[in-house]
Design a protein around this motif. Structure first.
Motif, mmCIF file in Angstrom:
data_model
loop_
_atom_site.group_PDB
_atom_site.id
_atom_site.type_symbol
_atom_site.label_atom_id
_atom_site.label_comp_id
_atom_site.label_asym_id
_atom_site.label_seq_id
_atom_site.Cartn_x
_atom_site.Cartn_y
_atom_site.Cartn_z
ATOM 1 N N ASP A 136 0.809 -1.328 -0.013
ATOM 2 C CA ASP A 136 -0.264 -0.115 0.099
ATOM 3 C C ASP A 136 0.924 1.265 0.015
ATOM 4 O OD1 ASP A 136 -2.261 -1.428 0.098
ATOM 5 O OD2 ASP A 136 -2.837 -1.100 1.975
ATOM 6 N N ASP A 137 2.054 1.088 0.708
ATOM 7 C CA ASP A 137 2.724 2.359 1.033
ATOM 8 C C ASP A 137 4.151 2.049 1.384
ATOM 9 O OD1 ASP A 137 3.910 4.689 1.637
ATOM 10 O OD2 ASP A 137 2.523 5.131 3.401
ATOM 11 N N GLY A 138 5.050 2.267 0.024
ATOM 12 C CA GLY A 138 6.348 1.820 0.500
ATOM 13 C C GLY A 138 7.015 2.673 1.383
ATOM 14 N N LEU A 139 6.701 3.813 1.449
ATOM 15 C CA LEU A 139 7.181 4.558 2.660
ATOM 16 C C LEU A 139 7.414 4.127 3.844
ATOM 17 C CD1 LEU A 139 8.690 7.548 2.917
ATOM 18 C CD2 LEU A 139 6.627 8.385 3.760
ATOM 19 N N ARG A 140 6.414 3.232 3.947
ATOM 20 C CA ARG A 140 6.532 2.482 5.655
ATOM 21 C C ARG A 140 7.524 1.605 5.662
ATOM 22 N NH1 ARG A 140 -0.124 0.971 4.998
ATOM 23 N NH2 ARG A 140 -0.936 2.955 5.799
ATOM 24 N N ILE A 141 8.154 1.288 4.640
ATOM 25 C CA ILE A 141 9.566 0.412 4.785
ATOM 26 C C ILE A 141 10.616 1.457 5.647
ATOM 27 C CG2 ILE A 141 11.306 -0.684 3.789
ATOM 28 C CD1 ILE A 141 9.391 -1.179 1.441
ATOM 29 N N LEU A 142 10.947 2.815 5.230
ATOM 30 C CA LEU A 142 11.465 3.645 5.777
ATOM 31 C C LEU A 142 11.188 4.176 7.221
ATOM 32 C CD1 LEU A 142 12.854 5.978 3.013
ATOM 33 C CD2 LEU A 142 13.622 3.794 3.843
ATOM 34 N N ARG A 143 9.668 4.162 7.421
ATOM 35 C CA ARG A 143 9.105 4.610 8.616
ATOM 36 C C ARG A 143 9.443 3.482 9.440
ATOM 37 N NH1 ARG A 143 5.322 7.802 9.638
ATOM 38 N NH2 ARG A 143 4.259 6.473 10.843
ATOM 39 N N LEU A 144 9.465 2.028 9.368
ATOM 40 C CA LEU A 144 9.889 1.053 10.150
ATOM 41 C C LEU A 144 11.178 1.027 10.807
ATOM 42 C CD1 LEU A 144 8.732 -2.094 10.860
ATOM 43 C CD2 LEU A 144 9.966 -2.777 9.070
#
Length: 438
Positions: free
Chosen positions: A168-176
């Motif tokens: 859904d949102d690739g940015l969540r990988i960095l947020r993780l």
């Protein structure tokens, strides 16, 4: 659902008053996310994000002629800023919503629908520790996703299955990686593995998003006073190394050398000194270590590829400063002769303290610092402004010198003064010049 009636958080009176307006309109008002999570951890260093079932336009109408001002921030997401006219406190309100995404993980929901059901709002969120709600008037924790348990166990886990969350949102990988560093949390094994499998979803994320996330990782140990672990930034960086994220983040380098090349080079251990660096040196150390890992020359062009518009998007001024510092650091490493060191210090006088301090991060010797202090004690001129003569004196007392050579003569005098500080008087300098001319 988990209710904890004994969990009473310390919240502003203005927020309680705002919740009463919602209650009179037949709705509840909740705090959600960081404040609730951090309160469970024993500290409250964060803003208040609030939410409820009321649509933003109904909230605007409800708070007309009240002690609160309302500003619409994002109509599509139902986001308002609500400011107390009495305390000046500002709270960000968002209407409960559900979201659907197109393929590609581009951080933009394709459809947003406002809902009344708090549970539907909870399951759209990224990590369980960020999906804990606090009922303001009833002093209750509302938790549908075991967020309280994960928070107390200091574990990051996605609300939905990790595949869906990162698709859904690739940015969540960095947020993780970033939230793990800021809170010093562990990452759930399934989340970690899936993040690595889904790293290609970063390809559609904007460079502005990378800028924010990476900088926050580099300074993760400064996020909360309650969590001061200097290893946290390195922890986040190593996650990105293992996941193969840098080829998507550093786009200039990938365009030139290929995404695979960047990821392979930066998958090997390269973060050695970041833990030793104070805040002022973090970006310098990060850039220097990347360039060394990639076997690239340290120059303005390559620094710009990491920190410029297709990198971390720092200003041109900051990129030039970092390039100057790192170039000087690299030059310093091969200097051992005192005469050369004095010239080097004088040439780089504007940044020399940064360079000397930065060299300590890498275990540099104290010779440069010692010589710098000797030069300061001897009042060695560091720039032409500090030289006892200028162009006007040369015109008056040395007319035989051609004007186009004045700059060369003055710079030569400055270099001589680095070795012979007592030469820096008007009389001595003019005598020295005349002897050289003769």
């Amino acid at each position: 659902m988990c209710y904890n009636a004994n969990m009473k958080l310390n919240i502003p009176q203005s927020l309680k008053e705002l919740a009463k307006y919602f209650s009179l309109a037949g709705n509840k008002l909740y705090i959600v996310g960081g404040f609730v999570r951090n309160s469970l951890l024993g500290f409250v260093e964060t803003d208040f994000d609030i939410c409820g079932p009321m649509k933003y336009e109904d909230v605007e109408i409800m708070l007309q002629n009240s002690v609160f001002d309302v500003t619409l921030i994002n109509k599509n997401l139902g986001t308002l800023h609500i400011k107390s006219k009495i305390s000046e406190e500002v709270f960000e309100y968002t209407t409960f919503r559900k979201e659907s995404y197109s393929q590609g993980g581009a951080h933009r929901p394709e459809k947003v629908a406002f809902v009344k059901d708090i549970k539907k709002d909870a399951i759209r969120r990224d990590f369980t520790c960020n999906a804990i709600y606090y009922d303001i008037l009833e002093d209750k924790i509302v938790d549908f996703v075991s967020g309280v348990q994960d928070t107390l166990q200091k574990t990051l886990r996605t609300v939905n299955v990790p595949d869906k969350t990162f698709d859904d949102d690739g940015l969540r990988i960095l947020r993780l990686a970033r939230i793990s560093a800021e809170l010093d949390f562990n990452i759930n094994e399934e989340c970690y593995i899936t993040a690595k499998e889904k790293t290609s979803n970063l390809k559609d994320i904007s460079q502005e998003r990378f800028h924010r996330e990476i900088l926050q990782m580099l300074f993760a140990d400064y996020k909360y006073d309650a969590i001061k672990n200097p290893h946290c930034p390195t922890k986040a960086i190593n996650f990105l190394n293992d996941w193969g994220a840098w080829g998507y983040i550093l786009r200039s380098l990938s365009l030139e050398h290929g995404t695979k090349w960047v990821n392979e080079k930066l998958s090997k251990p390269w973060v050695q000194y970041l833990d030793n660096a104070d805040a002022i040196h973090r970006i310098s150390v990060f850039t220097y270590e990347i360039l060394k890992a990639l076997d690239l020359p340290i120059n303005l062009e390559n620094v710009d590829k990491i920190l410029g518009q297709n990198g971390l998007m720092l200003s041109k001024k900051e990129v030039r400063l970092q390039a100057s510092i790192l170039t000087a650091l690299n030059e310093q490493n091969v200097l051992h002769d005192e005469v050369a060191i004095r010239k080097f210090i004088q040439k780089n006088h504007n940044i020399i303290l940064r360079v000397i301090d930065l060299s300590k991060v890498f275990g540099g010797n104290s010779q440069f610092e010692h010589i710098y202090h000797l030069m300061k004690l001897d009042k060695v001129p560091m720039s032409l402004k500090e030289l006892a003569i200028g162009g006007q004196e040369l015109i008056k007392f040395c007319p035989e010198i051609e004007r186009e050579n004045y700059s060369h003569v003055l710079n030569s005098l400055l270099e001589v003064c680095a070795q012979i500080p007592e030469l820096n008087t008007k009389e001595n300098l003019l005598t020295f010049v005349k002897r050289k001319i003769i």
